[in-house]
Motif scaffolding. Sequence first.
Motif, PDB file in Angstrom:
ATOM      1  N   ILE A 159     -11.427  13.841  -2.522  1.00 10.42           N
ATOM      2  CA  ILE A 159     -10.496  14.788  -3.742  1.00 10.42           C
ATOM      3  C   ILE A 159     -10.531  13.494  -4.570  1.00 10.42           C
ATOM      4  O   ILE A 159      -9.713  12.741  -5.141  1.00 10.42           O
ATOM      5  N   SER A 160     -11.129  13.678  -6.006  1.00  6.61           N
ATOM      6  CA  SER A 160     -11.545  12.996  -7.211  1.00  6.61           C
ATOM      7  C   SER A 160     -10.522  13.363  -8.526  1.00  6.61           C
ATOM      8  O   SER A 160     -10.725  14.140  -8.944  1.00  6.61           O
ATOM      9  N   GLY A 161      -9.698  12.264  -8.497  1.00  7.99           N
ATOM     10  CA  GLY A 161      -8.850  12.363  -8.857  1.00  7.99           C
ATOM     11  C   GLY A 161      -8.783  12.072 -10.709  1.00  7.99           C
ATOM     12  O   GLY A 161      -7.506  12.406 -10.904  1.00  7.99           O
ATOM     13  N   SER A 162      -9.673  11.093 -11.180  1.00  6.70           N
ATOM     14  CA  SER A 162     -10.153  11.265 -12.326  1.00  6.70           C
ATOM     15  C   SER A 162      -9.933  12.745 -13.449  1.00  6.70           C
ATOM     16  O   SER A 162     -10.872  12.924 -13.172  1.00  6.70           O
ATOM     17  N   SER A 163     -10.108  12.032 -14.280  1.00  9.16           N
ATOM     18  CA  SER A 163     -10.352  13.635 -15.742  1.00  9.16           C
ATOM     19  C   SER A 163     -11.319  12.758 -16.446  1.00  9.16           C
ATOM     20  O   SER A 163     -11.404  13.612 -16.926  1.00  9.16           O
ATOM     21  N   ARG A 164     -11.962  11.838 -16.008  1.00  4.78           N
ATOM     22  CA  ARG A 164     -12.897  11.521 -16.731  1.00  4.78           C
ATOM     23  C   ARG A 164     -14.428  12.045 -16.052  1.00  4.78           C
ATOM     24  O   ARG A 164     -14.703  11.578 -15.487  1.00  4.78           O
ATOM     25  N   SER A 165     -14.766  12.300 -16.802  1.00  3.11           N
ATOM     26  CA  SER A 165     -16.524  12.638 -16.683  1.00  3.11           C
ATOM     27  C   SER A 165     -17.677  13.005 -18.171  1.00  3.11           C
ATOM     28  O   SER A 165     -17.357  13.119 -19.306  1.00  3.11           O
ATOM     29  N   GLU A 166     -19.033  12.462 -17.633  1.00  2.00           N
ATOM     30  CA  GLU A 166     -19.567  12.446 -18.794  1.00  2.00           C
ATOM     31  C   GLU A 166     -20.435  13.780 -19.684  1.00  2.00           C
ATOM     32  O   GLU A 166     -20.931  13.828 -19.986  1.00  2.00           O
ATOM     33  N   HIS A 167     -19.732  14.643 -19.002  1.00  4.20           N
ATOM     34  CA  HIS A 167     -19.543  15.555 -19.243  1.00  4.20           C
ATOM     35  C   HIS A 167     -19.007  16.573 -20.309  1.00  4.20           C
ATOM     36  O   HIS A 167     -19.413  17.173 -21.038  1.00  4.20           O
ATOM     37  N   THR A 168     -18.222  15.879 -21.056  1.00  7.55           N
ATOM     38  CA  THR A 168     -17.039  15.477 -21.887  1.00  7.55           C
ATOM     39  C   THR A 168     -16.542  14.332 -22.845  1.00  7.55           C
ATOM     40  O   THR A 168     -17.828  13.290 -22.881  1.00  7.55           O
ATOM     41  N   CYS A 169     -15.567  14.856 -23.294  1.00 10.55           N
ATOM     42  CA  CYS A 169     -15.279  13.457 -24.802  1.00 10.55           C
ATOM     43  C   CYS A 169     -15.286  11.911 -23.834  1.00 10.55           C
ATOM     44  O   CYS A 169     -16.165  11.437 -24.437  1.00 10.55           O
ATOM     45  N   PRO A 170     -15.037  11.969 -23.122  1.00 11.19           N
ATOM     46  CA  PRO A 170     -15.165  10.390 -22.412  1.00 11.19           C
ATOM     47  C   PRO A 170     -17.101   9.837 -22.319  1.00 11.19           C
ATOM     48  O   PRO A 170     -17.590   8.713 -22.660  1.00 11.19           O
ATOM     49  N   GLY A 171     -17.578  11.071 -21.597  1.00 10.30           N
ATOM     50  CA  GLY A 171     -19.423  10.796 -21.473  1.00 10.30           C
ATOM     51  C   GLY A 171     -20.093   9.422 -20.807  1.00 10.30           C
ATOM     52  O   GLY A 171     -21.371   9.259 -20.643  1.00 10.30           O
ATOM     53  N   GLU A 172     -18.652   9.481 -19.692  1.00  8.85           N
ATOM     54  CA  GLU A 172     -19.430   8.887 -19.246  1.00  8.85           C
ATOM     55  C   GLU A 172     -18.835   9.568 -17.442  1.00  8.85           C
ATOM     56  O   GLU A 172     -17.884   9.884 -17.538  1.00  8.85           O
ATOM     57  N   MET A 173     -19.054   9.062 -15.977  1.00 11.58           N
ATOM     58  CA  MET A 173     -18.288  10.372 -14.441  1.00 11.58           C
ATOM     59  C   MET A 173     -17.272   8.121 -15.173  1.00 11.58           C
ATOM     60  O   MET A 173     -17.504   7.363 -15.023  1.00 11.58           O
ATOM     61  N   SER A 174     -16.546   9.193 -13.644  1.00 11.64           N
ATOM     62  CA  SER A 174     -15.028   7.320 -13.863  1.00 11.64           C
ATOM     63  C   SER A 174     -15.862   6.777 -11.913  1.00 11.64           C
ATOM     64  O   SER A 174     -16.777   7.507 -11.130  1.00 11.64           O
ATOM     65  N   LYS A 175     -15.289   5.846 -11.990  1.00 14.28           N
ATOM     66  CA  LYS A 175     -15.769   5.299 -10.596  1.00 14.28           C
ATOM     67  C   LYS A 175     -14.371   5.765  -9.757  1.00 14.28           C
ATOM     68  O   LYS A 175     -14.905   6.588  -8.357  1.00 14.28           O
TER      69      LYS A 175
END
Length: 360
Positions: A105-121
């Motif tokens: 399970i990858s729990g971060s909200s961050r994704s390059e496909h929306t506002c952050p513009g970058e994958m998560s650690k």
Amino acid sequence: MPDPTQPRKGTPSPLLDEGEFRRRFLAPFQDPAFDALSGELDRVAAAAWDAYSHHRKSPRTRKAGPGFHDPDYDLAVDWIAASDAIQAAQRQHDDPAGPSRLLLISGSSRSEHTCPGEMSKSHRLVDLARSVLEGMPDTVVEVLELHRLAAEYGRHIHPCKACFSTAAPLCHWPCSCYPNYSLGQAQDWMNEIYPMWVRAHGVMIVTPVNWYQVSSPVKLMMDRLVCADGGNPDPTLTQGKDAQRAKAVELAGWDYPRHLAGRLYSVIVHGDVEGAENVRRSLSDWLRFMRLVPAGPQAELDRYIGYWKPYATNHLELDADEAVQEEVRNAARTLGQAVTATRQGRQVAAGNDLHPPRQK
């Protein structure tokens, strides 16, 4: 003495009048592409108001049938499908001839496909674990990317409504609070997520620290998994959401079924400045309470990546931190080996029956 089965009432009503309901219902259709459809949208809004004002939570039902406390009770077809999926997943889990099943399970909200513009650690750490586990023989790896909540259309985990705090049997397994069509609470992801947990022999959660806590998606999932620990697999026993009946059932004696007991777990928490150890302990305590079993000390990590460094360089910090990368691989190896040993009867966890049912 007051009747303990009588539910307490008195909070303000959340009911909307028709004007406010229509305003909220039509709010998503702001794109000019919908202007030509205003008449059709008005008719859809009128139908939605009718469903809302008459509280049609589950408009499609069928008789529960054999195996339920009340075979004649009208159960929501959505709940029946979710329950069937969980039972199928349990059969996969219980099959001694089947492969070992691992859920990452990858729990971060961050994704390059929306506002952050970058994958998560978190995504990268899950990939490291996945590369190890997919190399193990007779192993199936399933990945749950919780950032899809923020990046994918129509993907939701609705909040827990805390039925368990009224009475344990009122919390159904799987959750029957959703979908609630009259309130527009549809497209809930948990009916797909429950079978993932049930199928798994081992679970690894990877989460960043967000303000001294797990990420929002992880917390939503955690809260909605309350039904997996003591939840009622037969909604007809409480005639759906009859709170007074559920209180009476609990006070008569509740067996508190542990639906995820025995699965092994690993927890990886990564932070930037504070909170990693506390979040790791919190996750581990939660999983232990549900009678999941720790895979071993090497499978539980709390680490800082780029401690007090600029966020702009956080992926470069992970690139350079080969020690953390190897620790994550070791956590995956530990989880995979523990699952294999447990399924072969070579690893037994003591104390599984020592946790008393939770008291409210």
